[in-house]
Design a protein around this motif. Sequence first.
Motif, PDB file in Angstrom:
ATOM      1  N   ASP A  99      -6.449   1.008   8.506  1.00  0.00           N
ATOM      2  CA  ASP A  99      -5.679  -0.206   8.807  1.00  0.00           C
ATOM      3  C   ASP A  99      -5.483  -0.333  10.301  1.00  0.00           C
ATOM      4  O   ASP A  99      -5.350   0.667  11.001  1.00  0.00           O
ATOM      5  N   ASP A 101      -2.872  -1.648  11.754  1.00  0.00           N
ATOM      6  CA  ASP A 101      -1.461  -1.678  12.160  1.00  0.00           C
ATOM      7  C   ASP A 101      -0.912  -0.304  12.545  1.00  0.00           C
ATOM      8  O   ASP A 101       0.278  -0.140  12.743  1.00  0.00           O
ATOM      9  N   GLN A 103      -0.468   2.233  10.860  1.00  0.00           N
ATOM     10  CA  GLN A 103       0.255   2.972   9.819  1.00  0.00           C
ATOM     11  C   GLN A 103      -0.545   4.208   9.436  1.00  0.00           C
ATOM     12  O   GLN A 103       0.027   5.218   9.032  1.00  0.00           O
ATOM     13  N   ARG A 202       2.747   8.963   7.179  1.00  0.00           N
ATOM     14  CA  ARG A 202       2.490   7.536   7.369  1.00  0.00           C
ATOM     15  C   ARG A 202       3.506   6.976   8.358  1.00  0.00           C
ATOM     16  O   ARG A 202       4.697   7.227   8.234  1.00  0.00           O
ATOM     17  N   ARG A 205       4.631   0.277  10.689  1.00  0.00           N
ATOM     18  CA  ARG A 205       3.723  -0.723  11.242  1.00  0.00           C
ATOM     19  C   ARG A 205       4.000  -0.923  12.731  1.00  0.00           C
ATOM     20  O   ARG A 205       5.154  -0.977  13.143  1.00  0.00           O
TER      21      ARG A 205
HETATM   22 MG    MG Z   1       0.140  -1.871   6.917  1.00  0.00          MG
END
Ligand code: MG
Length: 318
Positions: A99, A101, A103, A202, A205
């Motif tokens: 991803d 972003d 994350q 994780r 964002r």
């Molecule tokens: Mg995300």
Amino acid sequence: MENNKAVITFSIVVPVFNEKDNIFPFYERTVKVMGELHEPFEIIFINDGSRDTTLDVLALLHQKDKRVKVIDLARNYGKEIALTAGIDYSSGKAVIPIDVDLQDPPEIIPRLAEKWKEGYEVVYATRESRQGESWLKKLTAAMFYKVIGSFVHINIPPNTGDFRLIDRKAVDALKELRETHRFMKGLFSWIGFRQTGILYQREPRFAGNTKWNYWKLINFAIEGITSFSNIPLRLATYLGLIVSLCALLYGLFFFITTLIIGNPVPGYPSLLVIVLFIGGVQLFCMGLIGEYIGRIYDESKQRTLYFVRDKIGFNDTP
Ligand code: MG
Ligand code: UDP
């Protein structure tokens, strides 16, 4: 070199949808990490019909660094299809969907690569924690994996997104699967091969908002279950059987009590309850069957999965 398939080791595949503020930070962190690996790599961004300046940012980035390649899809097809497009156009010996972003921290990639060098063909990254996500999201995510785990006969690792490393052999297998309803996490597991996982934290964002809402997540869950399991269809059968049995028992009970104490009040309420109950069960079962018929309809059209408006940085087609 006329065939760049042999020279690229890592293809990083990044679907982006309205992510203009994330692209540069993502690029910088990724390039820094990839530099430490000393292997040739490419970063393929798939612009999934963004309505902001994402595409301009990507084009700029390609000017700066030719390892950045861009596929501009004709509209927003959703992340699963965007990911598919990226995988189709990738040429590396290993493909890493991630991803934009942040994350999924790019710093994890060397650990994925390490496992890959050990001989694993799919190395997925499992979240140890979910920072910046509400307890409701965590709870529903946990429920989702529980339900899908009990319905679906393939082993989908829990708390694992699309972030992983996939060897070329597994990528080629994945490319054969052209179904319209694509639940990528399911497909990644379904293909088999030697798979293993690593744990990571994780992160929240970086910028912008998530593209998911609860409505989308519920639909995603239905997609996941109905794409990989016929058990809900059987559920309809069981439900029908159980309800009929209850109705039979109730009829028997009614018959006996009438014989013994008679029937002083006509059974209007019980009648209504039964009619509503049966009606509800029937609607539910029809809905279930409808889900699958809808899927048959969609798959039978055999539509092309996506159309590409523009490609930046690709010399030859896949
Ligand atoms: Mg995300
Ligand atoms: N994304 C996409 N198409 C969409 C929705 C999302 O390509 O229709 C991309 C998005 O730009 C991001 C990734 O998919 O890189 C994950 O999206 P998001 O962060 O919104 O999902 P979450 O992390 O909340 O599950």
